[in-house]
Design an enzyme around this catalytic site. Structure first.
Site, PDB file in Angstrom:
ATOM      1  N   HIS A 156     -28.474 -30.108  11.809  1.00  0.00           N
ATOM      2  CA  HIS A 156     -29.328 -28.965  12.168  1.00  0.00           C
ATOM      3  C   HIS A 156     -30.783 -29.386  12.274  1.00  0.00           C
ATOM      4  O   HIS A 156     -31.506 -28.979  13.190  1.00  0.00           O
ATOM      5  CB  HIS A 156     -29.189 -27.865  11.118  1.00  0.00           C
ATOM      6  CG  HIS A 156     -27.881 -27.151  11.154  1.00  0.00           C
ATOM      7  ND1 HIS A 156     -27.296 -26.703  12.314  1.00  0.00           N
ATOM      8  CD2 HIS A 156     -27.039 -26.774  10.146  1.00  0.00           C
ATOM      9  CE1 HIS A 156     -26.152 -26.089  12.033  1.00  0.00           C
ATOM     10  NE2 HIS A 156     -25.970 -26.124  10.722  1.00  0.00           N
TER      11      HIS A 156
ATOM     12  N   HIS B 150     -24.229 -32.374   7.575  1.00  0.00           N
ATOM     13  CA  HIS B 150     -24.232 -31.123   8.334  1.00  0.00           C
ATOM     14  C   HIS B 150     -25.659 -30.601   8.518  1.00  0.00           C
ATOM     15  O   HIS B 150     -26.089 -30.288   9.637  1.00  0.00           O
ATOM     16  CB  HIS B 150     -23.359 -30.092   7.614  1.00  0.00           C
ATOM     17  CG  HIS B 150     -23.284 -28.760   8.274  1.00  0.00           C
ATOM     18  ND1 HIS B 150     -22.186 -28.353   9.007  1.00  0.00           N
ATOM     19  CD2 HIS B 150     -24.152 -27.725   8.309  1.00  0.00           C
ATOM     20  CE1 HIS B 150     -22.389 -27.131   9.460  1.00  0.00           C
ATOM     21  NE2 HIS B 150     -23.578 -26.723   9.036  1.00  0.00           N
ATOM     22  N   GLU B 151     -26.395 -30.501   7.405  1.00  0.00           N
ATOM     23  CA  GLU B 151     -27.755 -29.961   7.477  1.00  0.00           C
ATOM     24  C   GLU B 151     -28.691 -30.898   8.239  1.00  0.00           C
ATOM     25  O   GLU B 151     -29.604 -30.449   8.938  1.00  0.00           O
ATOM     26  CB  GLU B 151     -28.288 -29.698   6.070  1.00  0.00           C
ATOM     27  CG  GLU B 151     -27.529 -28.641   5.289  1.00  0.00           C
ATOM     28  CD  GLU B 151     -27.452 -27.300   5.991  1.00  0.00           C
ATOM     29  OE1 GLU B 151     -28.316 -27.017   6.849  1.00  0.00           O
ATOM     30  OE2 GLU B 151     -26.510 -26.545   5.712  1.00  0.00           O
TER      31      GLU B 151
END
Length: 983
Positions: A251, A247-248
């Site tokens: 980003h 997920h990170e």
């Protein structure tokens, strides 16, 4: 695009530079995981040139160009070198946050599986989204060589300076361990505070005018909580399968949350991710919002790790556009970290020295260095030159054989330095014979030796024009400690690129056995930045060789002294400076102590020190102080004085017995022996006291607190003036300040410091807080005794001005004595610090900012007498000013007196039903009122026993239309005003 682009303006306010999962792991489903809105708002406020709008315009243009050149579906696998910084709390490998390599290996596998759609659960993607799922064609690999070109496994283990880190500490975390973000993808793994699972730095475009993006290079990367790192079946709330990192990483490569951080009308700029009203938790794969099925299995939602399994084609297009164009993303794919470290046939090098700086008391120094054969061929002939202050001092030649990978420690003869100074010591390695070294950059190393000067205790150093016997350790050769007027400081403001830069300065050596109770103090100045510079003081007991004892850190004591400025901070005012005192009693038996002041750059403003002192502490083992008195009214009539004394244990040890003495004119009139309680060091206690009625009309009580400390009697005292003061006044009442006259008001300071004084420039009284340095010293201002037995409503109004300094905080209180003036037993007003302030600043200004205050005293009337006390508790900050202190007859504050040069005003004029009479006289006295018609006939007359500042309304509805006259007469004043009644 399926989502309206203008909705992006809402997203602008709700996103952030760091995409951060911040949620309470104990209540995961009920809270948001990301700090997006707050952080982007901070980003755009600080760097308007990095706006999200500009980034999205840039990436849209790049994607358009990419699609035009038919590159969208081209399969090009790119590699990115990763370094894992394991920031732990000192645990052994495999315990707590110091994770096993197998756990780190698994996390790297998860990233590669998810980004290349090789994850086992890819088959579980809902049929509706199968055709949209994409492999991003990215491989994350361990970095193969470190920044200095040596071999690495891509894992760095460092004990952190904090037990945990919040996203506000991201700068501190990255400074613990950092590799250049242009070449390496930094992943910090540690204990994250505040319920955070992780966060990532969002990429920036390379548009012209966005150069400020370089401000973020030193914190660029991904941060992950070790509990949610890799596979961890025991993670709270859900089983971690390493998808927090996925997920990170999304980003980090430019992906936004699939609901756009706003709802149905807010875009994530990927057309194939359905609109969503908000984030999803758990794994409800049938969830619908915005009239469509939500893509809850997308890695950029908030669902459980076991639920996530896909990126989409448009997400891939966006990520690949970022990788191919964005600074510090594109360079990762071309990094030397992807390559094996260079290997040479003949490469003899010097390894890192043990310490770049070494201290000593004796002047003796034993130079040594380690050499290593880093080449493929053996080495047989070599030499090492030793330079002291760039002068060749010694050459050692060797003919022994060093096989590839062999290391050898070389010792030079002892050096003896006589002068107190800093010396540079350089080692130069050379190959001898027929062969040359294939790599020369690792053949020279330099360290520094400092022979420290001895200092005598007590020691007082003012940095007015020189450093004297202090030594600077400038490891990075960047800007360091320097002289600024009457102080030394570090110009951090000019070095906002050097995050984590540490600047050290070393004191002389002190023999602490020569002092009983040592105390260190230093005077400092620094503005309040969002992330203040870190300042630490370490002690060394081996003449500066090692500094391992942390005796002070501003992580505990805030060192901000002035309000934040947008330019270079230079201390100009008294309040820009403050002092920290450090008890060094535990060092009293150390024979050789020196200190290292370490200032660490947090991209804040300049930091200054003007004084550094080591002296005998004034703090005794046993000492008790009288802080203040409560309730006692020193203005008495016929009664004894009753009240409460507050005492404080200001010694090092707990105390269980002491005595209080009350003296009148040096004569003991009362004594209290206290032996029935234990007062812990630093704690307060209260004692009820009764003082016999004085035999004189006025005088002064001395109140002593006495304790025996090591056969020495320690006495502290305060003074309470007394006066027979039974003169009563009727409201209304005003404190008259012309020519400094305070009428029947009474002021004093129990510590005999400067109390309330008259300020002729402001026609006000002011406390002397700026001059009074004693902790909790007080100024008292007592009103006359007022007869309120026939008063139905009473109010108090006054104007107040207080300019609050950053670090200091005065307190202002009003007490009422509602037992006929005997004791001040009721607190009716209390404000301090920000609630008291009318303006802010460390400077002294002639333009005071005033606020009008109102206190309803009606609950305390219809009794015999009352008296008020105005009290200021000092903090050596700014003065408090009071003016227009008035008691008026009324339950609500009157309207402001019209800005006219009159003492009496009538309005409205003409009037219809009511006429208002507003009085503002200088002196309170009896008043006679008449209302007359134009023929001189008296229509109404009445008498007021005391007039001053009343606001009186007359009902004139029964009077005929026409002109009337209001006449007012007192013993010293008369006035006539005309008014008209018009129906």
């Amino acid at each position: 695009m399926k989502k309206r682009y203008h909705s992006y303006l809402k997203f602008l306010i709700r996103s952030g530079i760091f995409i951060s999962l911040l949620f309470n792991i104990l209540n995961l489903s009920a809270q948001e995981k990301c700090a997006v809105p707050k952080i982007l708002e901070e980003r755009e406020k600080k760097y308007p040139e990095l706006s999200t709008q500009k980034f999205e315009n840039w990436i849209a243009e790049k994607q358009k160009l990419k699609n035009t050149t038919s590159q969208r579906n081209q399969k090009v696998l790119v590699q990115i070198p990763v370094v894992f910084h394991i920031i732990h709390n000192g645990e052994p490998v495999g315990i707590g946050g110091n994770l096993l390599k197998s756990r780190i290996d698994r996390q790297l596998e998860v990233l590669n599986e998810d980004f290349n759609r090789l994850n086992e659960d890819a088959s579980e993607t809902l049929e509706e989204f199968q055709d949209l799922a994409a492999s991003l064609e990215i491989e994350f690999i361990y970095a193969k060589q470190s920044p200095d070109g040596t071999e690495t496994d891509g894992i760095v283990r460092i004990p952190g300076s904090q037990s945990s880190y919040s996203y506000q500490d991201r700068g501190i975390l990255s400074a613990e361990s950092y590799w250049p973000a242009e070449e390496y993808l930094n992943i910090w793994v540690t204990d994250l505070a505040g319920g955070s699972l992780g966060w990532a730095e969002f990429p920036v475009s390379n548009l012209a005018g966005l150069d400020a993006a370089s401000n973020n290079r030193l914190i660029d990367g991904v941060s992950l909580d070790y509990v949610y790192f890799g596979d961890n079946p025991e993670s709270p709330s859900f089983e971690s399968k390493g998808r927090t990192a996925t997920h990170e990483m999304g980003h980090f490569l430019g992906l936004r949350h699939i609901w756009g951080d706003g709802g149905c009308t807010v875009d994530d700029f990927c057309a194939d991710t359905p609109s969503a009203s908000g984030s999803s938790t758990g794994c409800n794969i049938t969830k619908t919002s915005c009239e469509s099925l939500d893509m809850v299995q997308n890695f950029m939602d908030y669902t459980n790790d076991a639920c996530m399994n896909l990126f989409t084609q448009d997400q891939k297009s966006r990520v690949r556009t970022v990788i191919e164009n964005s600074p510090r993303r594109k360079s990762l794919t071309e990094s030397k970290g992807l390559e094996e470290p260079p290997v040479f046939n003949r490469d003899l090098g010097l390894t890192e020295i043990n310490s770049q700086f070494t201290g000593s008391c004796s002047g003796n120094f034993s130079p040594q260095i380690t050499i290593k054969n880093q080449g493929l061929f053996m080495i047989k002939e070599y030499s090492i030159d030793l330079y002291v202050n760039e002068l060749l001092t010694e050459t050692l030649e060797f003919t022994d054989t060093l096989e590839s990978g062999d290391e050898k420690v070389v010792y030079f003869p002892l050096l003896n330095f006589i002068e107190t100074a800093e010396y540079s010591i350089s080692y130069s390695l050379n190959l001898e014979g027929a062969f040359e070294d294939d790599r020369l950059e690792n053949n020279l190393k330099t360290e520094y030796y400092q022979k420290l000067q001895e200092g005598n205790l007590p020691y007082k150093k003012k940095f007015q024009n020189n450093f004297d016997s202090w030594f600077i350790r400038n490891a990075d050769q960047e800007e360091t400690w320097q002289q600024f007027n009457d102080a030394i400081g570090v110009p951090f403001y000019e070095n906002r690129q050097n995050f984590g830069q540490k600047e050290e300065i070393i004191s002389p050596i002190f023999d602490f056995t020569t002092i009983d109770v040592p105390e260190l103090s230093f005077v400092f100045a620094q503005v309040a930045d969002s992330i203040p510079n870190r300042v630490s003081i370490y002690a060394s007991y081996d003449c500066g060789r090692t500094f391992n004892d942390l005796i002070f850190s501003n992580n505990i004591t805030d060192l901000s002294t002035a309000y934040q400025v947008d330019s270079i901070f230079t201390p100009q005012f008294r309040l820009d400076w403050d002092t920290v005192k450090i008890d060094l009693n535990r060092l009293r038996d150390q024979e050789s102590v020196c200190f290292n002041i370490v200032a660490e750059n947090r991209l804040g403003n300049n930091f200054y020190i003007s004084e550094f002192n080591v002296e005998e502490s004034t703090k005794k083992n046993k000492e008790i102080d009288v802080l203040n008195w409560k309730n006692i009214n020193p203005l008495f009539c016929d009664e004894e004085l009753e009240g409460i004394l507050t005492v404080k244990n200001i010694g090092r040890e707990n105390i269980s017995n002491y005595k209080l003495e009350i003296l009148d004119n040096g004569k003991l009139i009362k004594e209290y022996i206290i032996n029935d309680e234990v007062i812990v060091s630093g704690q307060n206690s209260e004692v009820d006291i009764i003082i016999p009625q004085p035999q004189r009309e006025n005088g002064e009580f001395e109140i002593r607190a006495i304790i025996n400390n090591e056969e020495e009697e320690i006495i502290n005292n305060i003074y309470v003036p007394f006066q027979i003061n039974c003169l009563e006044e009727l409201p209304p009442l005003r404190l008259i300040l012309k020519n400094g006259n305070s009428d029947n008001w009474f002021e004093f300071n129990p510590d005999k410091d400067a109390g309330w004084t008259y300020s002729s420039n402001n026609f006000a009284v002011n406390s002397n807080s700026s001059y009074i340095t004693k902790e909790s010293s007080e100024d008292w201002l007592l009103s006359p005794l007022m007869d309120v037995s026939n008063t139905n409503y009473l109010g108090l109004i006054f104007d107040l001005s207080y300019r609050k300094a950053l670090r200091q905080s005065e307190k202002f209180e009003v007490y009422i004595s509602n037992d006929n003036g005997k004791n001040f037993n009721t607190l009716i007003y209390s404000k301090s610090g920000d609630s008291l302030a009318t303006s802010y600043g460390n400077d002294i200004t002639d333009h005071l900012t005033w606020r009008n205050e109102f206190i309803d005293l009606s609950p305390y009337v219809n009794r015999d007498k009352i008296r008020l006390a105005f009290k200021v508790t000092h903090d050596n900050g700014q003065n408090i000013y009071l003016k227009n202190i008035s008691f008026f007859v009324g339950q609500s504050p009157p309207p402001p007196f019209p800005n006219v040069r009159k003492s009496i005003v009538i309005y409205p004029n003409p009037a219809k039903n009511d006429v208002n009479l507003h009085l503002n006289l200088d002196v309170a006295e009896e008043g006679f009122f008449q209302i007359l018609d134009m023929k001189g006939n008296v229509i109404l007359e009445f008498k007021e026993p005391k007039i001053l500042n009343q606001f009186i309304s007359f009902d004139v509805s029964q009077l005929a239309e026409g002109m009337y006259i209001l006449r007012l007469r007192t013993n010293r004043f008369s006035a006539t005003e005309r008014f008209m009644i018009q129906k």
